[in-house]
Design a protein around this motif. Structure first.
Motif, PDB file in Angstrom:
ATOM      1  N   LYS A 126       0.841  -1.211   0.000  1.00  0.00           N
ATOM      2  CA  LYS A 126       0.000   0.000   0.000  1.00  0.00           C
ATOM      3  C   LYS A 126       0.878   1.265   0.000  1.00  0.00           C
ATOM      4  O   LYS A 126       0.686   2.162  -0.798  1.00  0.00           O
ATOM      5  N   TYR A 127       1.859   1.312   0.870  1.00  0.00           N
ATOM      6  CA  TYR A 127       2.744   2.483   0.943  1.00  0.00           C
ATOM      7  C   TYR A 127       4.121   2.139   0.359  1.00  0.00           C
ATOM      8  O   TYR A 127       4.685   1.087   0.686  1.00  0.00           O
ATOM      9  N   VAL A 128       4.631   3.022  -0.465  1.00  0.00           N
ATOM     10  CA  VAL A 128       5.964   2.824  -1.053  1.00  0.00           C
ATOM     11  C   VAL A 128       6.748   4.129  -0.887  1.00  0.00           C
ATOM     12  O   VAL A 128       6.261   5.212  -1.237  1.00  0.00           O
ATOM     13  N   ASP A 129       7.948   4.020  -0.315  1.00  0.00           N
ATOM     14  CA  ASP A 129       8.807   5.186  -0.084  1.00  0.00           C
ATOM     15  C   ASP A 129      10.113   5.004  -0.858  1.00  0.00           C
ATOM     16  O   ASP A 129      10.703   3.927  -0.806  1.00  0.00           O
ATOM     17  N   HIS A 130      10.555   6.043  -1.526  1.00  0.00           N
ATOM     18  CA  HIS A 130      11.800   5.940  -2.310  1.00  0.00           C
ATOM     19  C   HIS A 130      12.681   7.160  -2.057  1.00  0.00           C
ATOM     20  O   HIS A 130      12.230   8.291  -2.185  1.00  0.00           O
ATOM     21  N   THR A 131      13.931   6.889  -1.667  1.00  0.00           N
ATOM     22  CA  THR A 131      14.890   7.982  -1.437  1.00  0.00           C
ATOM     23  C   THR A 131      16.213   7.688  -2.139  1.00  0.00           C
ATOM     24  O   THR A 131      16.438   6.575  -2.631  1.00  0.00           O
ATOM     25  N   HIS A 132      17.062   8.697  -2.158  1.00  0.00           N
ATOM     26  CA  HIS A 132      18.427   8.549  -2.692  1.00  0.00           C
ATOM     27  C   HIS A 132      19.401   8.726  -1.521  1.00  0.00           C
ATOM     28  O   HIS A 132      20.256   9.605  -1.543  1.00  0.00           O
ATOM     29  N   ALA A 133      19.211   7.929  -0.465  1.00  0.00           N
ATOM     30  CA  ALA A 133      19.950   8.124   0.792  1.00  0.00           C
ATOM     31  C   ALA A 133      21.465   8.125   0.593  1.00  0.00           C
ATOM     32  O   ALA A 133      22.029   7.234  -0.048  1.00  0.00           O
ATOM     33  N   ASP A 134      22.108   9.131   1.178  1.00  0.00           N
ATOM     34  CA  ASP A 134      23.573   9.273   1.077  1.00  0.00           C
ATOM     35  C   ASP A 134      24.290   7.985   1.481  1.00  0.00           C
ATOM     36  O   ASP A 134      25.202   7.518   0.782  1.00  0.00           O
ATOM     37  N   ALA A 135      23.901   7.413   2.635  1.00  0.00           N
ATOM     38  CA  ALA A 135      24.635   6.262   3.185  1.00  0.00           C
ATOM     39  C   ALA A 135      24.583   5.075   2.227  1.00  0.00           C
ATOM     40  O   ALA A 135      25.583   4.384   2.008  1.00  0.00           O
ATOM     41  N   VAL A 136      23.404   4.858   1.639  1.00  0.00           N
ATOM     42  CA  VAL A 136      23.247   3.720   0.723  1.00  0.00           C
ATOM     43  C   VAL A 136      24.078   3.945  -0.542  1.00  0.00           C
ATOM     44  O   VAL A 136      24.717   3.026  -1.061  1.00  0.00           O
ATOM     45  N   LEU A 137      24.096   5.190  -1.017  1.00  0.00           N
ATOM     46  CA  LEU A 137      24.878   5.499  -2.222  1.00  0.00           C
ATOM     47  C   LEU A 137      26.368   5.308  -1.968  1.00  0.00           C
ATOM     48  O   LEU A 137      27.103   4.834  -2.842  1.00  0.00           O
ATOM     49  N   SER A 138      26.824   5.682  -0.763  1.00  0.00           N
ATOM     50  CA  SER A 138      28.247   5.497  -0.441  1.00  0.00           C
ATOM     51  C   SER A 138      28.628   4.025  -0.522  1.00  0.00           C
ATOM     52  O   SER A 138      29.682   3.670  -1.046  1.00  0.00           O
ATOM     53  N   VAL A 139      27.745   3.166  -0.001  1.00  0.00           N
ATOM     54  CA  VAL A 139      28.059   1.727  -0.026  1.00  0.00           C
ATOM     55  C   VAL A 139      27.960   1.195  -1.451  1.00  0.00           C
ATOM     56  O   VAL A 139      28.860   0.511  -1.939  1.00  0.00           O
ATOM     57  N   SER A 140      26.886   1.533  -2.132  1.00  0.00           N
ATOM     58  CA  SER A 140      26.686   0.910  -3.448  1.00  0.00           C
ATOM     59  C   SER A 140      27.670   1.434  -4.488  1.00  0.00           C
ATOM     60  O   SER A 140      27.975   0.739  -5.455  1.00  0.00           O
ATOM     61  N   ASN A 141      28.229   2.650  -4.280  1.00  0.00           N
ATOM     62  CA  ASN A 141      29.213   3.178  -5.219  1.00  0.00           C
ATOM     63  C   ASN A 141      30.647   3.005  -4.716  1.00  0.00           C
ATOM     64  O   ASN A 141      31.482   3.880  -4.891  1.00  0.00           O
ATOM     65  N   SER A 142      30.891   1.876  -4.042  1.00  0.00           N
ATOM     66  CA  SER A 142      32.258   1.570  -3.603  1.00  0.00           C
ATOM     67  C   SER A 142      32.651   0.248  -4.277  1.00  0.00           C
ATOM     68  O   SER A 142      31.807  -0.394  -4.906  1.00  0.00           O
ATOM     69  N   PRO A 143      33.924  -0.178  -4.164  1.00  0.00           N
ATOM     70  CA  PRO A 143      34.311  -1.444  -4.805  1.00  0.00           C
ATOM     71  C   PRO A 143      33.440  -2.589  -4.268  1.00  0.00           C
ATOM     72  O   PRO A 143      33.186  -2.662  -3.071  1.00  0.00           O
ATOM     73  N   ASP A 144      32.973  -3.452  -5.149  1.00  0.00           N
ATOM     74  CA  ASP A 144      32.065  -4.545  -4.785  1.00  0.00           C
ATOM     75  C   ASP A 144      30.821  -4.029  -4.081  1.00  0.00           C
ATOM     76  O   ASP A 144      30.299  -4.668  -3.153  1.00  0.00           O
ATOM     77  N   GLY A 145      30.347  -2.887  -4.490  1.00  0.00           N
ATOM     78  CA  GLY A 145      29.175  -2.284  -3.857  1.00  0.00           C
ATOM     79  C   GLY A 145      27.988  -3.236  -3.800  1.00  0.00           C
ATOM     80  O   GLY A 145      27.305  -3.313  -2.778  1.00  0.00           O
ATOM     81  N   ASP A 146      27.748  -3.950  -4.904  1.00  0.00           N
ATOM     82  CA  ASP A 146      26.569  -4.834  -4.903  1.00  0.00           C
ATOM     83  C   ASP A 146      26.717  -5.947  -3.869  1.00  0.00           C
ATOM     84  O   ASP A 146      25.777  -6.304  -3.170  1.00  0.00           O
ATOM     85  N   LYS A 147      27.956  -6.457  -3.749  1.00  0.00           N
ATOM     86  CA  LYS A 147      28.190  -7.527  -2.775  1.00  0.00           C
ATOM     87  C   LYS A 147      28.010  -6.998  -1.339  1.00  0.00           C
ATOM     88  O   LYS A 147      27.408  -7.647  -0.482  1.00  0.00           O
ATOM     89  N   ARG A 148      28.521  -5.800  -1.115  1.00  0.00           N
ATOM     90  CA  ARG A 148      28.366  -5.191   0.214  1.00  0.00           C
ATOM     91  C   ARG A 148      26.884  -5.014   0.554  1.00  0.00           C
ATOM     92  O   ARG A 148      26.455  -5.262   1.676  1.00  0.00           O
ATOM     93  N   ILE A 149      26.119  -4.555  -0.432  1.00  0.00           N
ATOM     94  CA  ILE A 149      24.671  -4.358  -0.203  1.00  0.00           C
ATOM     95  C   ILE A 149      24.027  -5.695   0.192  1.00  0.00           C
ATOM     96  O   ILE A 149      23.253  -5.770   1.146  1.00  0.00           O
ATOM     97  N   ARG A 150      24.401  -6.746  -0.529  1.00  0.00           N
ATOM     98  CA  ARG A 150      23.821  -8.062  -0.198  1.00  0.00           C
ATOM     99  C   ARG A 150      24.269  -8.524   1.185  1.00  0.00           C
ATOM    100  O   ARG A 150      23.488  -9.110   1.944  1.00  0.00           O
ATOM    101  N   ASP A 151      25.535  -8.245   1.530  1.00  0.00           N
ATOM    102  CA  ASP A 151      26.031  -8.618   2.870  1.00  0.00           C
ATOM    103  C   ASP A 151      25.254  -7.900   3.970  1.00  0.00           C
ATOM    104  O   ASP A 151      24.928  -8.482   4.995  1.00  0.00           O
ATOM    105  N   ILE A 152      24.997  -6.620   3.741  1.00  0.00           N
ATOM    106  CA  ILE A 152      24.317  -5.831   4.775  1.00  0.00           C
ATOM    107  C   ILE A 152      22.872  -6.274   4.944  1.00  0.00           C
ATOM    108  O   ILE A 152      22.390  -6.458   6.057  1.00  0.00           O
TER     109      ILE A 152
END
Ligand SMILES: [Zn+2]
Length: 656
Positions: A126-152
């Protein structure tokens, strides 16, 4: 990151859309989640139509609205079942998508639904929220960002590789989401773009966003990548001519005047002086939609021509990979990192400049944190280009319409706290200029709370105060294009034989010398005005037709008049024109109280009304009349006029 949810506050919002408004604003309040129109939210509501049939409606953020200040009217209601089906198509062009969304919006006059509407529609919650959060971007735009995201996050989130927003992303998510989704799924990560959370109720969806972002923050903290300080940097002495020169060059590259703000905070200076600044700053924006405001990267130093050449190269290279031909946008930077100036932000309005400054402030955080994880990795230029040249993004900028005549220009008005000066400030603001108001009265500082006005208390008899004020003006807006010399005094009536040396000196100091000093301080800046410098002198009817008892005043105004004429002779070679207005009997100023007016009228055996209109045209002259002419004298109408003297007095027998 803390939840800002407050039960008492929430209670003032009713219904599912009301709570959607409330939690959208909560997201908007936190600049590390969304900035300036970034992010979007939605709620799915079952409603009865006029035939009493149940209908599922998706209320999604409308384009042009900011989450922080959104109202119910900022959400576009679209037909959910239809819009959801669009995701099953094999292809849908942008114009088709825009058309389908527009024709399936259920309220006339609603804003255009977000470009991410179909994506909101395919998520079952019913409710959907979407942001461009700084913290998430820092992780996803680092080496192996996708892997880090999955780890977290493990199976808490569905992970989507970078795909440009719009139909392709929505269609991909429609296929991928059901495959990856588990019973633990509370969110979705769009790599190098942002994060979604969703739930059955507003508070839960919002707090899941806070939780997901907090997890990224904790991860960064654990990797010592959260508090990323920079060594303190001391500001260099601000050289206003250098800043104005830079603004001039950037404006010329853009093809229109732009404002420039120099932010020499320790953080920006330290970043600009960082040994790795070239590598860190030149790879690309924190999240793609910044690009329409900031261009793909900041200019390093002040090489505007070099930036333009690199931009053309970027355009040519990426243009070859696109399907439809595109016209190149202007090749001027929107921000510069300079070891002396710090961050210089450019834009056509003060608001735009503020947006650039905010976006880069957060970008520096995102970059430094990703650096601490092993290295900042921005999206490839191709993706940035696709967003920069996406019609649906450019449409956001075009909404502003044709810029007003003085957009990107700066006017300095002296004596701006009241009377003719205040009216002049208003006249220039109305025409889109950024205005710096100088006044002896401290009330100037709080005269208006708006981004395009800077009020500075300044004693114009003091050269040091003038220099300080002009420095502040240039640091804030980038230069001085137009100067209105309005401040002046009108000494009490005195016969010539009674004029004291003090009063004489005061009249000469304020009405002549102060103007000379302000003009001298502004001369190098006026020379650098992209459309040429303009000065307007608020003179007086007393110049052509002096009155008895006004010896010091008339002499000082006449001296100023001669100075203006000589200035016209000397500064025309610098592209500066100077024109004078001679007002008379402007009674809507603080000088003229009802009492003074009544006594003056009586002295001439007239009523107040007759006295006010005691001129050939029998008309009343107001501050606004004078101010409008002052502004027009700086516009195209007077482009070929200098050294003119125009009366605004309703016609005066002694002047004609
Ligand atoms: Zn987004």
């Amino acid at each position: 990151m803390k939840s800002l949810w407050n039960d008492a506050e929430a209670a003032s919002f009713s219904g599912p859309l009301g709570l959607r408004v409330y939690t959208s604003r909560l997201l908007g309040r936190d600049k590390s989640l969304v900035l300036h129109g970034g992010g979007n939210t939605s709620v799915k509501i079952e409603e009865n139509n006029l035939f009493d049939e149940k209908e599922e409606v998706l209320y999604v953020k409308g384009s042009g609205w900011d989450l922080e200040t959104i109202e119910p009217a900022g959400f576009a209601p679209v037909k959910l079942d239809y819009v959801r089906r669009l995701a099953s198509l094999t292809s849908l062009s942008d114009p088709q998508m825009v058309n389908e969304l527009a024709t399936h919006t259920l309220r006339a006059g609603a804003p255009a639904p977000s470009v991410e509407t179909i994506l909101h529609a395919i998520l079952p919650h019913k409710y959907v929220d979407h942001t461009h959060a700084d913290a998430v971007l820092s992780v996803s735009n680092s080496p192996d960002g996708d892997k880090r995201i999955r780890d977290i996050y493990g199976d808490k989130v569905v992970v989507i590789p970078y795909i440009m927003a719009g139909f392709d992303l929505a269609a991909y998510c429609a296929r991928e989401f059901p495959k990856q989704k588990t019973k633990n799924t509370v969110g979705m990560m769009l790599l190098s773009h942002g994060v979604f959370s969703f739930a059955a109720d507003a508070k839960e969806s919002y707090e899941l966003m806070i939780e997901l972002v907090s997890m990224a923050e904790k991860y960064l903290a654990a990797k010592k990548a959260w508090s990323v300080g920079l060594p303190p940097a001391a500001a260099a002495a601000f050289k206003r001519e250098e800043a104005a020169k830079l603004r001039n060059e950037v404006s010329r590259a853009a093809g229109f005047p732009m404002l420039c703000r120099c932010n020499d905070s320790s953080r920006f200076l330290s970043f600009a002086r960082h040994p790795e600044v070239a590598r860190m700053s030149q790879s690309g924006p924190a999240t793609p939609d910044h690009v329409i405001r900031t261009k793909p990267r900041p200019m390093l130093g002040r090489d505007v021509a070099g930036f333009g050449a690199a931009y053309r190269d970027y355009f040519d290279k990426n243009m070859q990979k696109t399907k439809e031909p595109k016209a190149m946008l202007d090749p001027a930077p929107r921000m510069a990192l300079d070891p002396q100036l710090g961050l210089a932000a450019f834009g056509r309005t003060a608001k735009d400049v503020g947006i650039v400054e905010d976006l880069y402030e957060h970008t520096v955080d995102v970059i430094l944190r990703a650096e601490a994880l092993g290295g900042w990795k921005a999206l490839a230029d191709k993706h940035t280009f696709d967003i920069e040249y996406w019609d649906l993004e450019q449409a956001k900028l075009k909404k502003a319409g044709t810029p007003p005549p003085f957009a990107g220009e700066i006017a300095v008005v002296t004596g701006a706290a009241s009377g003719i000066g205040k009216a002049c400030a208003e006249a220039f603001l109305r025409r889109g200029a950024a205005v710096v108001g100088l006044d002896l009265s401290p009330s100037i500082e709080g005269l208006w709370k708006r981004a395009d006005f800077l009020g500075l208390k300044c004693n114009l008899a003091n050269p040091a105060e003038i220099a300080e004020s002009i420095d502040k003006a240039v640091k804030h807006f980038g230069g001085v294009d137009m100067l209105v010399l309005n401040a002046g005094i009108f000494p009490a009536s005195q016969a010539v034989q009674d004029i004291g040396a003090d009063m004489w000196t005061k009249a000469m100091t304020v009405n002549v010398q102060a103007n000379l000093l302000v003009m001298q301080a502004c001369h190098p800046l006026l020379k650098l005005a992209p459309r040429g410098g303009r000065i307007v002198v608020i003179g007086s009817k007393n110049v052509p037709a002096p009155g008895p008892g006004a010896g010091a005043y008339s002499a000082s105004k006449a001296a100023m008049n001669q100075l203006a004429r000589v200035t016209a002779l000397e500064w025309s070679k610098d592209g500066i024109r100077i024109n004078s207005i001679h007002p008379n009997a402007v009674y809507d100023t603080a000088l003229w109280t009802d009492e003074v007016l009544a006594s003056r009228a009586k002295a001439y055996s007239l009523t107040v009304e007759q006295y006010k209109k005691n001129n050939l045209l029998k008309t009343e002259v107001t501050s606004k009349d004078v101010a409008e002419l002052a502004a027009e004298m700086c516009g195209p109408l007077f482009a070929k006029t200098t050294a003119s003297q125009v009366p605004v007095d309703g016609g005066n027998e002694r002047v004609v």
